[in-house]
Design an enzyme around this catalytic site. Structure first.
Site, PDB file in Angstrom:
ATOM      1  CD  GLU A 106     -14.971   6.963  46.044  1.00  0.00           C
ATOM      2  OE1 GLU A 106     -14.671   7.059  45.535  1.00  0.00           O
ATOM      3  OE2 GLU A 106     -15.608   6.730  46.751  1.00  0.00           O
TER       4      GLU A 106
ATOM      5  CG  HIS B 269     -24.540   0.521  44.993  1.00  0.00           C
ATOM      6  ND1 HIS B 269     -23.828   0.894  43.978  1.00  0.00           N
ATOM      7  CD2 HIS B 269     -24.638   1.276  45.489  1.00  0.00           C
ATOM      8  CE1 HIS B 269     -24.115   2.459  43.550  1.00  0.00           C
ATOM      9  NE2 HIS B 269     -24.555   2.407  44.780  1.00  0.00           N
TER      10      HIS B 269
END
Lengths: 390, 335
Positions: free
Chosen positions: B65, B134
């Site tokens: 990321e 999440h």
């Protein structure tokens, strides 16, 4: 201390053994080359590249290294006398940044860290801009007449390598014959922002060159605490790209290997990692005191192999350099540096609204009140200072 | 000339439509992220884009990321407009250095020489029984970063119009997509490239008794609560903040001036959040409009719980109703 290491022997990544009926064979092999043309005694090792037989070219390199060292000395003096903020010296590492700067083309893009003074100067950044930057003024990264696409000096360690990978991606997408070049220190090679773009550069075969200035120290932490890896260069091999070492105090080796790597990238053959081995003769920055951790004998040894003296001795031995030329060069450099210092010191402070006016293309409405608050506050301060004292 | 007919689209389909529209209009727009290529994104936000625009404009990155955000910074300084996807907001933290130190500061650091016209998209929020890490709502962390816009759509139309604006904006935008309502409902959308303005709130429903301020997936719940309040004789004005930063406090203040009451609803943790900022600004600028204390309906200062407990954490329609009614019924006691 971790002395400059030479790695010319191939390493096997798997064992050649057979035991208990199990067959193991070499799955992959690699080696890391080390390039040096001028040894620490200024003797030529092997055959010099053709370009290096032109002493005018070497003189150009020598002049830039000398200018950089004198500029660096002046910058430290400015900090010590309260005329500039914290400054990271590049003492002893001038050959790396100089060789790189001359190996790049103007249309290439540099994502520097903070010991690339020579590279930046070669690319058109002005000495007064470097001083302005370390003097606490964002305009030092504006480069109005310099390399318009180069990134500003990057302070957060290693992040510029990821940006360079993005720049190289843009070049690749557009099929450009340009190269993204980035630099970092040995400490930076411990970060994810070293490994992640290195890995990407291999996976995407980006037109990119990463030059590591291995000066053995990350502030007070020596290389052996950063890594157990025999070389930094070999970290490239895990990313599927060539990694090599050069003697970072030998400008001929630095230029030659940077030039080869940059042109290789330009021709679409992919990225290269170059580990240039040198020694940080200076403190980390002017805020540091290396005598707290750096063994004096190591420093003394390192002074014996430093890059400027090495090239000077070579030019002298070739009958090309003499004391008169040296004095003329120093005098010329000092004149230029003094002009830059004068320009830096006479640069008026930015306006207060400049805090706000470069953050967005258009200052959002929600920030206008804060902006006005500052303007009003400064106006009151100015009125107060203009009032005659009793 | 062909007539563009309205299409019934979900929020995630509207995201896809805006991406494809802008890629067709502007060659400098490129899409990158994990699984955005052949797979079309794990939520299918980029479905079909690889086929239409090719591998040079829609590409999968290695699973890193920080790398995604960092190369977006580099690409954007070269004049590309990267739209990077972070697969879930729970994984966005590795990008923060590139967003906070570089993307949001490049223009300022170089006195305007370079800038980073990039968008980072991330699905965010809870309520879909996703794995751990999440379901976070950490918009406040990003709203605190100078130089960054934080935009959150709450309907297909606003997703389409705001994403177009985000991509066209010359400065970095974090575009957070409330995944709980990715497919909650469809709206008729015309793919005409008409954007919606950033930096302004949207008043979705007018009312004179109480102001309900919210964003993202909580907008739908708040509208439901407003319907029920209406049945109880309380007229609620519902404001979708949409651009979290920079905040359009004027729209909120005008509403609070009219209603004298304000409840702020968000899914994120309670303390030091966007609700606290809105509340502070109302107190600074509109304290004497208030007939009752400002109330907040929020998640707790706990980690987002794993999904068996997420209903305990998420503000419900009932929570909004209860808070609004208490606020409406508040009577100042004489001291």
């Amino acid at each position: 201390m971790a002395l400059p290491k030479q790695s010319s022997l191939p390493h096997s990544s798997a064992l050649h053994t057979q035991q208990q009926g199990m067959h193991q064979h070499t799955a992959a092999e690699f080696s890391v080359s080390y390039t040096q043309y001028l040894d620490s005694q200024s003797r030529v090792k092997g055959q010099l590249p053709d370009w290096a037989q032109d002493l005018d070219v070497l003189e150009k390199f020598y002049r830039m290294m000398t200018l950089t060292r004198l500029f660096d000395k002046k910058a430290i003096a400015l900090q010590r006398t309260g005329q500039m903020g914290t400054y990271p010296s590049c003492l002893g590492q001038e050959a790396i940044a100089t060789g790189l700067g001359y190996a790049m083309q103007a249309t290439d893009v540099l994502a520097p860290y903070y010991r690339d003074q020579a590279t930046q100067l070669i690319r058109g950044v002005k000495m007064e801009e470097i001083l302005l930057y370390w003097g606490g003024d964002e305009r030092g990264s504006e480069y109005p007449s310099g390399p318009s696409q180069d990134l500003p000096i990057c302070v957060p360690i290693a992040t510029q390598i990821t940006h360079a990978a993005g720049i190289a991606t843009a070049m690749k997408i557009r099929h450009e014959k340009r190269v993204a070049v980035t630099t970092c220190g040995d400490g930076a090679t411990s970060r994810g922002d070293f490994y992640e773009p290195l890995n990407l550069a291999g996976a995407w075969q980006l037109p990119m060159v990463i030059l590591v200035n291995n000066n053995q120290w990350a502030i007070s932490v020596p290389l052996e605490i950063q890594t157990a890896s025999q070389t930094i260069a070999q970290k490239a091999i895990a990313a599927g790209i060539p990694g090599e070492q050069v003697d970072g105090n030998d400008i001929i080796a630095v230029y030659e290997r940077c030039h080869q790597a940059i042109e290789r990238a330009r021709s679409g053959k992919g990225p290269t990692l170059i580990e240039a081995i040198t020694y940080r003769l200076c403190d980390h920055t002017t805020a540091d005191d290396a005598t707290r951790y750096r063994p004096p004998e190591a420093l003394n040894q390192a002074w014996k192999i430093e890059p400027i003296k090495r090239l000077q001795t070579y030019l002298h031995n070739e009958g090309y350099w003499n004391e008169a030329k040296e004095q003329a060069l120093i005098s010329d450099c000092e004149k230029k540096i003094n002009q830059a210092v004068e320009s830096y010191l006479s640069t008026p402070r930015q306006s207060e609204q400049d805090l706000f006016d470069f953050l967005f293309e258009e200052t959002p409405h929600a920030m206008l009140e804060q902006r006005q608050h500052l303007l009003d506050k400064v106006a009151v301060q100015k009125t107060a200072t203009q009032r005659p004292s009793k | 000339m062909t007539t563009i007919l309205p299409l019934q689209k979900t929020l995630v389909e509207a995201v896809n439509l805006a991406l494809s529209h802008e890629m067709r209009r502007d060659e400098s727009v490129v899409i990158l992220g994990e699984d955005v290529g052949v797979n079309g994104g794990v939520f299918r936000a980029t479905e079909g884009l690889r086929e239409e625009f090719g591998v040079r404009r829609v590409f999968d990155t290695p699973l890193a990321e920080a790398l995604i955000a960092g190369i977006a910074v580099g690409m954007s300084t070269q004049g590309l407009k990267p739209v990077a996807e972070i697969q879930f907001m729970g994984f966005i933290f590795a990008t923060v250095e590139h967003i906070a130190c570089h993307a949001s500061r490049m223009r300022n650091r170089t006195r305007g020489r370079l800038h980073c016209p990039l968008v980072i998209r991330a699905p965010y929020g809870g309520g879909i029984h996703a794995p751990e890490h999440h379901s976070e709502s950490t918009e406040a962390m990003f709203a605190h970063i100078p130089g960054l816009r934080v935009v959150i759509p709450s309907s297909p139309k606003r997703a389409y119009g705001l994403l177009l604006s985000a991509i066209r904006n010359p400065d970095p935008v974090l575009f957070l997509e409330p995944k709980r309502i990715y497919r909650a409902s469809k709206q008729a959308l015309i793919d005409d490239g008409e954007s919606l303005p950033l930096d302004v709130c949207f008043t979705l429903r007018e009312g004179s008794d109480i102001t309900l301020v919210t964003w993202g997936a909580m907008v739908n719940d708040t509208l439901k609560a407003a319907d029920q309040l209406q049945q109880n004789g309380i007229g609620a004005e519902v404001i979708d903040v949409a651009t979290i930063k920079p905040l359009d406090i004027e729209t909120i203040l005008c509403s609070v001036e009219k209603t004298g009451r304000c409840v702020i609803i968000h899914e994120a943790a309670r303390s030091f959040g966007v609700g606290a900022e809105i509340s502070a600004q109302i107190a600074e600028r509109g304290l004497f409009y208030l007939k009752a204390p400002i109330a907040r309906v929020t998640g707790y200062d706990t980690p987002m719980p794993y999904y068996k407990n997420e209903d305990h954490y998420m503000p419900s329609v009932q929570d909004i109703l209860d808070s609004a009614e208490q606020t409406f019924d508040f009577v100042r006691k004489a001291s």
